[in-house]
Design a protein around this motif. Structure first.
Motif, PDB file in Angstrom:
ATOM      1  N   VAL A   1      10.655 -14.618 -13.389  1.00  0.00           N
ATOM      2  CA  VAL A   1       9.263 -14.238 -13.140  1.00  0.00           C
ATOM      3  C   VAL A   1       9.269 -12.860 -12.485  1.00  0.00           C
ATOM      4  N   CYS A   2       8.161 -12.160 -12.604  1.00  0.00           N
ATOM      5  CA  CYS A   2       8.165 -10.777 -12.126  1.00  0.00           C
ATOM      6  C   CYS A   2       6.849 -10.411 -11.468  1.00  0.00           C
ATOM      7  N   VAL A   3       6.949  -9.858 -10.250  1.00  0.00           N
ATOM      8  CA  VAL A   3       5.827  -9.214  -9.577  1.00  0.00           C
ATOM      9  C   VAL A   3       6.249  -7.782  -9.291  1.00  0.00           C
ATOM     10  N   ALA A   4       5.285  -6.933  -8.988  1.00  0.00           N
ATOM     11  CA  ALA A   4       5.649  -5.528  -8.799  1.00  0.00           C
ATOM     12  C   ALA A   4       4.657  -4.798  -7.915  1.00  0.00           C
ATOM     13  N   HIS A   5       5.211  -3.902  -7.085  1.00  0.00           N
ATOM     14  CA  HIS A   5       4.406  -2.831  -6.494  1.00  0.00           C
ATOM     15  C   HIS A   5       4.310  -1.780  -7.600  1.00  0.00           C
ATOM     16  N   ALA A   6       3.440  -2.052  -8.557  1.00  0.00           N
ATOM     17  CA  ALA A   6       3.498  -1.356  -9.837  1.00  0.00           C
ATOM     18  C   ALA A   6       3.196   0.128  -9.727  1.00  0.00           C
ATOM     19  N   GLY A   7       2.379   0.510  -8.766  1.00  0.00           N
ATOM     20  CA  GLY A   7       1.985   1.903  -8.658  1.00  0.00           C
ATOM     21  C   GLY A   7       3.103   2.849  -8.312  1.00  0.00           C
ATOM     22  N   ASP A   8       4.228   2.325  -7.767  1.00  0.00           N
ATOM     23  CA  ASP A   8       5.377   3.188  -7.528  1.00  0.00           C
ATOM     24  C   ASP A   8       6.608   2.736  -8.309  1.00  0.00           C
ATOM     25  N   GLY A   9       6.384   1.893  -9.345  1.00  0.00           N
ATOM     26  CA  GLY A   9       7.466   1.524 -10.244  1.00  0.00           C
ATOM     27  C   GLY A   9       8.463   0.544  -9.677  1.00  0.00           C
TER      28      GLY A   9
ATOM     29  N   CYS B   1       0.811  -1.224   0.000  1.00  0.00           N
ATOM     30  CA  CYS B   1       0.000   0.000   0.000  1.00  0.00           C
ATOM     31  C   CYS B   1       0.841   1.271   0.000  1.00  0.00           C
ATOM     32  N   CYS B   2       2.159   1.122  -0.225  1.00  0.00           N
ATOM     33  CA  CYS B   2       3.009   2.320  -0.158  1.00  0.00           C
ATOM     34  C   CYS B   2       2.753   3.276  -1.310  1.00  0.00           C
ATOM     35  N   VAL B   3       2.086   2.821  -2.375  1.00  0.00           N
ATOM     36  CA  VAL B   3       1.778   3.715  -3.489  1.00  0.00           C
ATOM     37  C   VAL B   3       0.951   4.914  -3.021  1.00  0.00           C
ATOM     38  N   LYS B   4       0.137   4.711  -2.003  1.00  0.00           N
ATOM     39  CA  LYS B   4      -0.675   5.810  -1.466  1.00  0.00           C
ATOM     40  C   LYS B   4      -0.184   6.265  -0.102  1.00  0.00           C
ATOM     41  N   TYR B   5       0.283   5.328   0.717  1.00  0.00           N
ATOM     42  CA  TYR B   5       0.540   5.646   2.123  1.00  0.00           C
ATOM     43  C   TYR B   5       2.016   5.771   2.492  1.00  0.00           C
TER      44      TYR B   5
ATOM     45  N   VAL C   1      -4.313   9.644 -13.285  1.00  0.00           N
ATOM     46  CA  VAL C   1      -5.615  10.227 -12.942  1.00  0.00           C
ATOM     47  C   VAL C   1      -6.158   9.804 -11.584  1.00  0.00           C
ATOM     48  N   THR C   2      -5.486   8.851 -10.906  1.00  0.00           N
ATOM     49  CA  THR C   2      -6.009   8.369  -9.632  1.00  0.00           C
ATOM     50  C   THR C   2      -4.885   8.212  -8.618  1.00  0.00           C
ATOM     51  N   ARG C   3      -5.277   7.969  -7.370  1.00  0.00           N
ATOM     52  CA  ARG C   3      -4.328   7.616  -6.323  1.00  0.00           C
ATOM     53  C   ARG C   3      -4.865   6.399  -5.599  1.00  0.00           C
ATOM     54  N   ALA C   4      -4.781   5.263  -6.272  1.00  0.00           N
ATOM     55  CA  ALA C   4      -5.267   4.010  -5.699  1.00  0.00           C
ATOM     56  C   ALA C   4      -4.471   3.668  -4.456  1.00  0.00           C
ATOM     57  N   SER C   5      -5.054   2.853  -3.577  1.00  0.00           N
ATOM     58  CA  SER C   5      -4.357   2.471  -2.348  1.00  0.00           C
ATOM     59  C   SER C   5      -3.496   1.227  -2.541  1.00  0.00           C
ATOM     60  N   MET C   6      -3.631   0.556  -3.660  1.00  0.00           N
ATOM     61  CA  MET C   6      -2.795  -0.605  -3.977  1.00  0.00           C
ATOM     62  C   MET C   6      -2.838  -0.836  -5.478  1.00  0.00           C
ATOM     63  N   ILE C   7      -1.671  -1.063  -6.083  1.00  0.00           N
ATOM     64  CA  ILE C   7      -1.595  -1.442  -7.495  1.00  0.00           C
ATOM     65  C   ILE C   7      -0.503  -2.498  -7.610  1.00  0.00           C
ATOM     66  N   GLU C   8      -0.895  -3.748  -7.689  1.00  0.00           N
ATOM     67  CA  GLU C   8       0.048  -4.868  -7.711  1.00  0.00           C
ATOM     68  C   GLU C   8      -0.043  -5.623  -9.024  1.00  0.00           C
ATOM     69  N   LEU C   9       1.110  -6.006  -9.542  1.00  0.00           N
ATOM     70  CA  LEU C   9       1.203  -6.690 -10.836  1.00  0.00           C
ATOM     71  C   LEU C   9       1.825  -8.068 -10.653  1.00  0.00           C
ATOM     72  N   MET C  10       1.270  -9.052 -11.347  1.00  0.00           N
ATOM     73  CA  MET C  10       1.846 -10.402 -11.404  1.00  0.00           C
ATOM     74  C   MET C  10       1.918 -10.808 -12.868  1.00  0.00           C
ATOM     75  N   ASP C  11       3.119 -11.175 -13.346  1.00  0.00           N
ATOM     76  CA  ASP C  11       3.195 -11.632 -14.733  1.00  0.00           C
ATOM     77  C   ASP C  11       2.650 -13.058 -14.835  1.00  0.00           C
ATOM     78  N   LYS C  12       2.497 -13.541 -16.062  1.00  0.00           N
ATOM     79  CA  LYS C  12       1.870 -14.847 -16.277  1.00  0.00           C
ATOM     80  C   LYS C  12       2.627 -15.990 -15.597  1.00  0.00           C
ATOM     81  N   PRO C  13       3.966 -16.053 -15.691  1.00  0.00           N
ATOM     82  CA  PRO C  13       4.667 -17.122 -14.978  1.00  0.00           C
ATOM     83  C   PRO C  13       4.426 -17.101 -13.465  1.00  0.00           C
TER      84      PRO C  13
END
Length: 460
Positions: free
Chosen positions: A366-374, A154-158, A244-256
């Motif tokens: 394989v790749c996961v990400a706290h995508a909202g903060d890069g 949740c660090c993208v917002k907090y 355009v937004t400030r979501a409280s969580m933006i998490e990414l998981m690739d297919k693998p």
């Protein structure tokens, strides 16, 4: 009796019975953190401190004998920052777990061995919330979080750990205990030494007490889940929604990663696509509009499917899937864990380059990400019993660090440099900033005994 064994006997005698461990079977536990750095040495002793005075005694002893000191929290670190130094002493804070909540000041006074999850739970009993939430929040300690300036989902917002640290007690390299900051919200008296110690990975001092800022309890979030044919398309959606937004969580998981999590704990995730998990905890009057903007960004980026739920349990199940990414990968075999980040508009370029590096080196990444903060977490998979696989994995690891630097990014967003990424630091910072880092280290630790070899090269 050798000089070293005499020195260890002196340490044992100086501290209460049971505080110092010296048996090889006991010491094995303190050699490595979760990064499993194979270069870790065997310490001559482990001090399981129960109060700040024990830490002071251990550091004074180390200073007298010129012995390396490696501070250790829960051992959940991912960069080799708590790898033991051969013949040195490990100072473990695992027994220092006290937590005191001050509801009026909205603060928690916490010892460094307390788990992040326990702080959250204790704060919640007073209607308060401690936001920083690493994926390992159930097993990581506050001291380790402070040492690496940990972030989380949740660090993208907090924000990250440093945004919540109001005060620290720190044992310096000569054994002095200093108190920095306090429960005050605003305090600009003197240099910002408090912030200097947050993220210093135990190279400048050992934290023995933390004052954490708490906030009112989070509103139950709504959750959007979107699937994409490529990880780059998912990252494109992140760039769009962050405009355009400030979501409280933006998490990414690739297919693998999705497939590994499904193998580890089947949840019915779409194995054929990358996944975005986005949450909004905006007030009711604004939430519908924010969710519409998030959904529109996903659709514009070519989402194959978009699903929205306002049910807390349903949303939590998707978040749990994301938190299982590391355990699921670990179940497959040996890993090298990355923590590279870039500014959000360049996230699609970074995830695409990570994918290419895996193909080029012939290893699975394989790749996961706290995508909202890069902040991405590529995980290099390899066969530890195959020397060629090890070589290719290590090359991929270094290539990913280089790719982040070339994109103007960072080699670590939240895990720390530790020992595994130390050699890439000069290329990222440059000679002038490296010199400044070394001058600060030399000023606070002139003998070079505190966590030598972490972040900066150990001085001979």
């Amino acid at each position: 009796m050798t000089d070293r064994s005499a020195a260890v006997a002196e340490l044992v005698a100086a501290l209460p019975e049971g505080v110092v461990a010296t048996a090889p079977a006991q010491l094995e536990k303190y050699r490595m953190d979760w990064a499993k750095d194979t270069s870790a040495g065997m310490p001559c002793a482990a001090v399981r401190a129960e109060r700040a005075e024990h830490v002071q005694e251990a550091v004074r002893w180390a200073a007298r004998h010129g012995m390396p000191v490696v501070p250790r929290g829960a051992g959940s670190g991912l960069s080799g920052g708590a790898s033991a130094v051969e013949g040195g002493v490990v100072v473990s804070l695992e027994r220092m777990t006290a937590i005191e909540i001050d509801p009026a000041a909205r603060c928690a006074v916490v010892e460094p061995g307390a788990f992040n999850a326990t702080v959250k739970k204790t704060a919640a009993e007073h209607g308060l919330w401690y936001p920083p939430d690493p994926s390992s929040f159930e097993i990581c300690s506050i001291g380790g979080n402070v040492a690496t300036n940990a972030g989380g989902l949740c660090c993208v917002k907090y924000g990250v750990t440093t945004d919540y640290v109001l005060g620290l007690d720190v044992v310096l390299a000569d054994g002095r205990l200093v108190t920095l900051g306090g429960k005050r919200i605003k305090d600009v008296a003197g240099l910002s030494l408090l912030k200097l110690f947050v993220g210093s990975e135990g190279t400048l001092g050992i934290v023995t007490r933390v004052i954490l800022r708490l906030v009112p309890a989070q509103l139950t979030p709504s959750t959007l889940v979107a699937t994409f044919d490529s990880v780059r398309a998912a990252a494109d959606a992140v760039v769009g929604m962050c405009r355009v937004t400030r979501a409280s969580m933006i998490e990414l998981m690739d297919k693998p990663t999705v497939n590994q999590v499904e193998d580890f704990a089947p949840m019915g995730l779409d194995r054929d696509r990358a996944l975005l998990i986005v949450q909004s905890d905006a007030p009711e009057g604004a939430r519908a509009g924010e969710m519409e903007l998030i959904e529109a960004a996903c659709e514009q980026a070519g989402a194959a499917e978009v699903f929205v739920t306002h049910e807390a349990d349903e949303g939590a199940a998707f978040v749990r899937a994301r938190r299982l990414a590391f355990p699921a990968a670990e179940a497959k075999g040996a890993l090298l864990l990355e923590d590279v980040g870039v500014e959000v508009p360049l996230l699609p370029d970074l995830v695409a380059r990570v994918e290419e590096i895996g193909v080029e080196r012939g290893v699975e990444v394989v790749c996961v990400a706290h995508a909202g903060d890069g902040n991405t977490h590529p995980i290099v998979m390899y066969d530890a019993a195959d020397p060629d696989s090890v070589i290719r994995a290590e090359a991929a690891f270094q290539n990913i660090l280089t790719a982040a630097i070339e994109l103007g990014g960072t080699i670590t967003g939240e895990h720390g440099v530790g020992r595994l990424k130390r050699d890439a630091l000069p290329a990222m910072l440059g000679p002038d900033v490296m010199e400044l880092n070394q001058r600060v280290k030399d000023a606070l630790d002139p003998q070079g005994i505190l966590n030598p070899g972490a972040v900066l090269d150990a001085r001979s």
